[in-house]
Design an enzyme around this catalytic site. Structure first.
Site, PDB file in Angstrom:
ATOM      1  N   GLY A  45     139.969  75.901  23.788  1.00  0.00           N
ATOM      2  CA  GLY A  45     138.937  76.885  23.486  1.00  0.00           C
ATOM      3  C   GLY A  45     137.811  76.804  24.485  1.00  0.00           C
ATOM      4  N   GLN A  50     129.127  77.602  27.346  1.00  0.00           N
ATOM      5  CA  GLN A  50     129.696  76.724  28.379  1.00  0.00           C
ATOM      6  C   GLN A  50     129.884  77.438  29.709  1.00  0.00           C
ATOM      7  OE1 GLN A  50     133.091  75.568  25.675  1.00  0.00           O
ATOM      8  NE2 GLN A  50     132.706  73.601  26.682  1.00  0.00           N
ATOM      9  N   CYS A  92     135.729  67.780  24.989  1.00  0.00           N
ATOM     10  CA  CYS A  92     134.994  69.022  25.253  1.00  0.00           C
ATOM     11  C   CYS A  92     134.851  69.162  26.760  1.00  0.00           C
ATOM     12  CB  CYS A  92     133.616  68.929  24.609  1.00  0.00           C
ATOM     13  SG  CYS A  92     132.560  70.346  24.951  1.00  0.00           S
ATOM     14  N   LEU A  93     135.076  70.355  27.286  1.00  0.00           N
ATOM     15  CA  LEU A  93     134.984  70.562  28.739  1.00  0.00           C
ATOM     16  C   LEU A  93     133.565  70.307  29.256  1.00  0.00           C
ATOM     17  CD1 LEU A  93     137.185  73.774  29.154  1.00  0.00           C
ATOM     18  CD2 LEU A  93     137.801  71.423  29.753  1.00  0.00           C
ATOM     19  N   HIS A 134     134.864  73.601  16.468  1.00  0.00           N
ATOM     20  CA  HIS A 134     134.250  73.095  17.706  1.00  0.00           C
ATOM     21  C   HIS A 134     133.524  74.233  18.446  1.00  0.00           C
ATOM     22  CE1 HIS A 134     134.424  70.393  21.409  1.00  0.00           C
ATOM     23  NE2 HIS A 134     134.111  71.570  21.931  1.00  0.00           N
ATOM     24  N   GLU A 135     134.209  75.379  18.568  1.00  0.00           N
ATOM     25  CA  GLU A 135     133.628  76.496  19.336  1.00  0.00           C
ATOM     26  C   GLU A 135     132.480  77.164  18.581  1.00  0.00           C
ATOM     27  OE1 GLU A 135     134.461  76.301  22.248  1.00  0.00           O
ATOM     28  OE2 GLU A 135     136.347  75.248  22.018  1.00  0.00           O
ATOM     29  N   HIS A 138     129.492  75.199  19.208  1.00  0.00           N
ATOM     30  CA  HIS A 138     128.889  75.513  20.514  1.00  0.00           C
ATOM     31  C   HIS A 138     127.956  76.713  20.391  1.00  0.00           C
ATOM     32  CE1 HIS A 138     130.436  72.925  23.620  1.00  0.00           C
ATOM     33  NE2 HIS A 138     131.695  73.129  23.291  1.00  0.00           N
TER      34      HIS A 138
HETATM   35 NI    NI Z   1     133.442  72.097  23.798  1.00  0.00          NI
END
Ligand code: NI
Length: 170
Positions: A45, A50, A92-93, A134-135, A138
């Protein structure tokens, strides 16, 4: 276009994204870039914050274990209901190389619009339910480091201190 991934501690990751009122060309382009970025990085995702944007959009690959990805765009996502709880490692990226054990609901029922302003209800479980929470986090400025229990606090502290050293000395 592949977006530059915003990493912690950039302030935009702490901002609350705003609802999309009109699906403009900007939104189309953003969604397209987010999908391209997510797939290139092998992420499940990717949230708008981000990529440096504050619209309430995330993208998710609903077939993460298959060769052919199935990216879905979620605009103004909302959780309708959730069930169960699972503790699993999550990355997480925006936090390269950090993996933390986080408890998330096992199943989710959610609502979102797509790029054509159509309403959809999705039911997901396992790793996809985890990705949805998670998203959405964010989009609310919440990060994986906010979820960890006492046992993982040390790991988070070391990671954050490490970032601090990098910015100070290079
Ligand atoms: Ni993330």
């Amino acid at each position: 276009m592949v977006l530059k991934i915003i990493k912690y501690p950039d302030a935009i990751l702490r901002k609350k994204a705003v609802p999309v009122d009109k699906i403009s060309e900007e939104i189309f382009k953003l969604a397209d870039d987010m999908i391209e970025t997510m797939l290139k990085e092998d992420g499940i995702g990717f949230a708008a914050n981000q990529g440096g944007s504050l619209w309430r959009i995330f993208v998710i690959n609903t077939t993460p274990h298959e060769d052919k990805p199935t990216p879905v765009v979620m605009i103004n996502p909302e959780v309708l209901s959730q069930e169960g709880s699972v503790n699993a490692e999550e990355g997480c990226l925006s936090f390269p190389e950090l993996y933390l054990a986080i408890v998330r609901p096992e199943k989710v029922r959610m609502h979102a619009k797509d790029l054509y302003n159509e309403d959809f209800v999705y039911e997901m479980d396992g790793i996809l339910a985890r990705a949805v929470f998670h998203e959405i986090d964010h989009l609310n400025g919440t990060l994986i480091i906010d979820h960890v229990g006492a046992l993982e606090q040390d790991k988070v502290k070391k990671y954050v201190d490490g970032l601090h050293c990098k910015t100070t000395h290079t």
